[in-house]
Write a protein that holds these residues in place. Structure first.
Motif, PDB file in Angstrom:
ATOM      1  N   VAL B  35       0.809  -1.284   0.213  1.00  0.00           N
ATOM      2  CA  VAL B  35      -0.108  -0.066   0.086  1.00  0.00           C
ATOM      3  C   VAL B  35       0.950   1.481  -0.015  1.00  0.00           C
ATOM      4  O   VAL B  35       0.628   2.224  -0.716  1.00  0.00           O
ATOM      5  CB  VAL B  35      -0.889   0.147   1.288  1.00  0.00           C
ATOM      6  CG1 VAL B  35      -1.776   1.317   1.349  1.00  0.00           C
ATOM      7  CG2 VAL B  35      -2.004  -1.185   1.079  1.00  0.00           C
ATOM      8  N   PHE B  52      -5.596  12.765 -12.283  1.00  0.00           N
ATOM      9  CA  PHE B  52      -6.537  11.589 -12.428  1.00  0.00           C
ATOM     10  C   PHE B  52      -5.802  10.382 -11.974  1.00  0.00           C
ATOM     11  O   PHE B  52      -6.400   9.619 -11.404  1.00  0.00           O
ATOM     12  CB  PHE B  52      -7.266  11.853 -13.974  1.00  0.00           C
ATOM     13  CG  PHE B  52      -8.367  10.932 -14.272  1.00  0.00           C
ATOM     14  CD1 PHE B  52      -9.714  11.045 -13.801  1.00  0.00           C
ATOM     15  CD2 PHE B  52      -7.779   9.757 -14.884  1.00  0.00           C
ATOM     16  CE1 PHE B  52     -10.552  10.213 -14.312  1.00  0.00           C
ATOM     17  CE2 PHE B  52      -9.029   8.975 -15.225  1.00  0.00           C
ATOM     18  CZ  PHE B  52     -10.237   8.927 -14.770  1.00  0.00           C
ATOM     19  N   MET B  55      -5.389   9.600  -8.594  1.00  0.00           N
ATOM     20  CA  MET B  55      -6.407   9.426  -7.608  1.00  0.00           C
ATOM     21  C   MET B  55      -6.850   7.837  -8.034  1.00  0.00           C
ATOM     22  O   MET B  55      -7.328   7.099  -7.015  1.00  0.00           O
ATOM     23  CB  MET B  55      -7.657  10.286  -7.790  1.00  0.00           C
ATOM     24  CG  MET B  55      -7.312  11.675  -7.395  1.00  0.00           C
ATOM     25  SD  MET B  55      -6.731  11.757  -5.547  1.00  0.00           S
ATOM     26  CE  MET B  55      -5.187  12.762  -5.737  1.00  0.00           C
ATOM     27  N   VAL B  56      -6.849   7.490  -9.134  1.00  0.00           N
ATOM     28  CA  VAL B  56      -7.474   6.222  -9.749  1.00  0.00           C
ATOM     29  C   VAL B  56      -6.350   4.965  -9.118  1.00  0.00           C
ATOM     30  O   VAL B  56      -6.988   4.083  -8.565  1.00  0.00           O
ATOM     31  CB  VAL B  56      -7.447   6.181 -11.124  1.00  0.00           C
ATOM     32  CG1 VAL B  56      -7.910   4.832 -11.742  1.00  0.00           C
ATOM     33  CG2 VAL B  56      -8.622   6.977 -11.381  1.00  0.00           C
ATOM     34  N   ILE B  58      -4.794   5.201  -6.079  1.00  0.00           N
ATOM     35  CA  ILE B  58      -5.134   5.196  -4.927  1.00  0.00           C
ATOM     36  C   ILE B  58      -6.608   4.180  -4.762  1.00  0.00           C
ATOM     37  O   ILE B  58      -6.547   3.224  -3.850  1.00  0.00           O
ATOM     38  CB  ILE B  58      -4.886   6.316  -4.214  1.00  0.00           C
ATOM     39  CG1 ILE B  58      -3.669   6.714  -4.271  1.00  0.00           C
ATOM     40  CG2 ILE B  58      -5.704   6.127  -2.808  1.00  0.00           C
ATOM     41  CD1 ILE B  58      -3.625   8.137  -3.261  1.00  0.00           C
ATOM     42  N   THR B  59      -7.461   4.860  -5.419  1.00  0.00           N
ATOM     43  CA  THR B  59      -8.711   3.956  -5.396  1.00  0.00           C
ATOM     44  C   THR B  59      -8.749   2.566  -5.930  1.00  0.00           C
ATOM     45  O   THR B  59      -9.219   1.776  -4.987  1.00  0.00           O
ATOM     46  CB  THR B  59      -9.801   4.711  -6.165  1.00  0.00           C
ATOM     47  OG1 THR B  59      -9.584   6.259  -6.197  1.00  0.00           O
ATOM     48  CG2 THR B  59     -11.459   4.577  -5.821  1.00  0.00           C
ATOM     49  N   TYR B  61      -5.875   0.369  -6.543  1.00  0.00           N
ATOM     50  CA  TYR B  61      -4.898  -0.346  -6.061  1.00  0.00           C
ATOM     51  C   TYR B  61      -4.779  -0.421  -4.501  1.00  0.00           C
ATOM     52  O   TYR B  61      -5.122  -1.427  -3.945  1.00  0.00           O
ATOM     53  CB  TYR B  61      -3.562  -0.203  -6.411  1.00  0.00           C
ATOM     54  CG  TYR B  61      -3.273  -0.506  -8.024  1.00  0.00           C
ATOM     55  CD1 TYR B  61      -3.036  -1.661  -8.606  1.00  0.00           C
ATOM     56  CD2 TYR B  61      -3.629   0.620  -9.003  1.00  0.00           C
ATOM     57  CE1 TYR B  61      -2.997  -2.120  -9.587  1.00  0.00           C
ATOM     58  CE2 TYR B  61      -3.692  -0.060 -10.543  1.00  0.00           C
ATOM     59  CZ  TYR B  61      -3.330  -1.455 -10.717  1.00  0.00           C
ATOM     60  OH  TYR B  61      -2.992  -1.704 -11.989  1.00  0.00           O
ATOM     61  N   ALA B  62      -4.747   0.604  -3.947  1.00  0.00           N
ATOM     62  CA  ALA B  62      -4.687   0.980  -2.480  1.00  0.00           C
ATOM     63  C   ALA B  62      -5.988   0.558  -1.838  1.00  0.00           C
ATOM     64  O   ALA B  62      -6.215  -0.241  -0.920  1.00  0.00           O
ATOM     65  CB  ALA B  62      -3.989   2.176  -1.906  1.00  0.00           C
ATOM     66  N   GLY B  63      -7.118   1.174  -2.497  1.00  0.00           N
ATOM     67  CA  GLY B  63      -8.287   0.975  -1.697  1.00  0.00           C
ATOM     68  C   GLY B  63      -9.132  -0.306  -2.070  1.00  0.00           C
ATOM     69  O   GLY B  63      -9.817  -0.593  -1.274  1.00  0.00           O
ATOM     70  N   VAL B  66      -5.697  -4.030  -2.636  1.00  0.00           N
ATOM     71  CA  VAL B  66      -5.028  -4.705  -1.628  1.00  0.00           C
ATOM     72  C   VAL B  66      -5.955  -4.977  -0.169  1.00  0.00           C
ATOM     73  O   VAL B  66      -5.798  -5.692   0.624  1.00  0.00           O
ATOM     74  CB  VAL B  66      -3.864  -3.631  -1.113  1.00  0.00           C
ATOM     75  CG1 VAL B  66      -3.124  -4.431   0.214  1.00  0.00           C
ATOM     76  CG2 VAL B  66      -2.770  -3.470  -2.114  1.00  0.00           C
TER      77      VAL B  66
END
Lengths: 361, 170
Positions: B35, B52, B55-56, B58-59, B61-63, B66
């Motif tokens: 993460v 863009f 943010m995508v 993070i949303t 992959y991290a959000g 994982v």
């Protein structure tokens, strides 16, 4: 004033510090609001002993004015002075950072909220926010909301306790499920405003607030927010009877307090998002003449949002877990998709001149 | 490419997160290092003027991804891996060769020996509108094919699961 990189950074720091301070104070008083309002809804008085102004009355006991204004301070002092101890077999590092990971996203969301039209004439930005330069504010909110689940899930796992991990897993499943419907209801506002910048969305609502055009999206968004915040009636990750309060059961002192801090801060920030997306944000009478009024209007709308959340908590029973999952996946999600498709078709028909709908732009 | 100091700090964090992910013996710690790595990469995109994609990143992959990893790790209770086991020297030798090959290819390509396709375009428009136009007008066919493949994969999983359940019930 000259707007170089340095002054922009200083401005962001200053505004960020100010707004965080306001929200942290606001969070303390949100707890008081919740306790007082819940008590009133249940026919009780609520906290009234800490910090009242005694008004003497003839022949009777004195009346307590502003009863409980110091209650949040008393609670904070109590939490800070409690012994901070951890169980033996916890994963120390993660156990310690998990409460912080719940608070950080709650505060981060506030960075993109537009609080008012621009306050300073010389400002290079068209509106007042901590980070007004970000053009993808809506995506930022979705990104931060999607990582908010880590704090709760890790707190449950790191505590090395069956109850805590069950609470954490419930939280993860619930947040993943409802995030989909939540994201899909944000999209109609983006499509109507034609921008992902939150200020553009607020400006597009000048004539008509979006909740009038998008009642279904507003309703689904509000339900989704209840689930995302894990508040009643979706608070079954901390169901006392089954889980003895769930993921935070092994925490004590201010670490325990931080979970509550996160919950109430998220209540504030999600109320602000709902206000921005559907209820006109800082817009209200005379806001173009006096930009400072915008902050007041937004705070008023946040206050109403908080009252709604507390009201629902007082009146709704908790759902069962399978009911929650079925409701999210089989009702909310299809409804959100349908609403999204209908909105898209409506906007295209409107722009082609086939249907005349009351849309902005 | 932003300020060199910003790049140095981000690169250090990204590399250490990647190493931490590989060497950690605890699956949950590994997932968290991942993460951290994804988030640094997202900040890289932000520095490169692509909010863009940032943010995508993070949303998605991290959000999402994982979180699912973590969910599976927690449900299976597979957080502690056994002590390091390896197939002896062969694995190490292969790994060293693969890494060296990749590094050579990257260095050659980036320093301009190849045909130079890896060089970034100077003024790439990364606004949401531009990406939308690219995805849904210029490349709409590959985009739809990709989503169809994902849909088929999802449906096949559900079919397998339903058959299994029927067998258990019947």
């Amino acid at each position: 004033m000259d707007w170089t990189l340095g002054t922009i950074a200083l401005r962001a720091l200053g505004v960020g510090f100010l707004m965080s301070f306001v929200v942290i104070t606001g969070f303390a008083y949100t707890t008081l609001l919740e306790r007082k309002l819940l008590a009133r809804l249940q026919g009780r008085v609520g906290p009234e002993r800490a910090g009242y102004i005694p008004l003497p009355r003839k022949g009777k006991k004195e009346r307590k004015l502003l009863g409980g204004v110091l209650q949040p301070a008393a609670d904070a002092v109590k939490l800070f002075f409690k012994e901070d101890r951890a169980p033996d077999m916890v994963d120390t590092v993660i156990y310690n950072i998990a409460p912080m990971l719940t608070v950080i996203p709650a505060v981060l969301i506030l960075a993109v909220i537009p609080w008012a039209p621009t306050l300073l004439k010389s400002s290079p930005y068209p509106y007042f926010a901590i980070a007004p330069g970000l053009q993808v504010g809506v995506l930022f909110i979705l990104a931060v909301a999607s990582i908010a689940v880590y704090g709760v899930a890790l707190a449950g796992w790191a505590s090395n306790s069956k109850y805590a991990i069950l609470g954490g897993i419930r939280a993860t499943a619930q947040m993943i499920s409802y995030e989909l419907a939540l994201s899909l209801t944000v999209l109609p506002s983006v499509m109507l405003a034609g921008s992902m910048n939150l200020n553009d969305i607020v400006v597009a609502q000048e004539g008509l607030w979006f909740f009038l055009i998008q009642p279904v999206a507003t309703l689904i968004f509000i339900i989704g927010v209840f689930a995302e915040l894990q508040r009643a009636p979706f608070d079954l990750l901390e169901a006392e009877q089954e889980l003895s309060s769930g993921y935070n059961v092994e925490y004590g002192s201010m670490r325990f307090g931080m979970f509550f801090m996160a919950e109430y801060m998220k209540m504030i920030s999600f109320s602000a998002i709902a206000a921005v997306l559907f209820f006109g944000g800082y817009r209200g009478p005379f806001v173009d003449q006096v930009p400072l009024l915008g902050i007041l209007y937004l705070f008023g709308k946040i206050f109403l949002g908080l009252c709604l959340m507390i009201w629902v908590r007082a009146s709704m029973p908790r759902l069962r877990y399978d009911q929650l999952m079925n409701f999210g996946w089989k009702i909310l999600l299809p409804l959100a998709v349908l609403n999204f498709v209908v909105t898209a078709i409506g906007i295209v028909l409107h722009s082609e001149g086939i249907l005349n709908l009351p849309l902005p732009g | 490419m932003g300020h060199p100091i910003v790049f140095l700090i981000l690169a250090t964090v990204a590399v250490f997160a990647a190493i931490g992910m590989l060497t950690s013996r605890n699956a949950v710690h590994s997932a968290l290092y991942l993460v951290l790595n994804f988030c640094t990469v997202a900040v890289f995109y932000l520095v490169l003027n692509a909010p863009f994609i940032s943010m995508v990143q993070i949303t998605v992959y991290a959000g999402a991804i994982v979180v699912l990893f973590l969910f599976v790790i927690m449900l299976l209770g597979a957080d502690q891996l056994p002590k390091a086991s390896s197939n002896g020297g062969l694995q190490y030798i292969l790994a060293i060769f693969a890494t060296a090959g990749l590094a050579t290819a990257l260095i050659l390509q980036l320093s301009g020996f190849g045909d130079g396709t890896a060089k970034p375009e100077s003024a790439l428009d990364a606004s949401p509108e531009a990406i939308g136009t690219l995805l849904f007008q210029d490349y709409v066919f590959p985009f739809e094919i990709t989503s169809l493949i994902l849909l088929v994969a999802m449906m096949s999983l559900i079919v397998f699961k339903a058959q299994k359940r029927k067998k258990q019930d019947g």
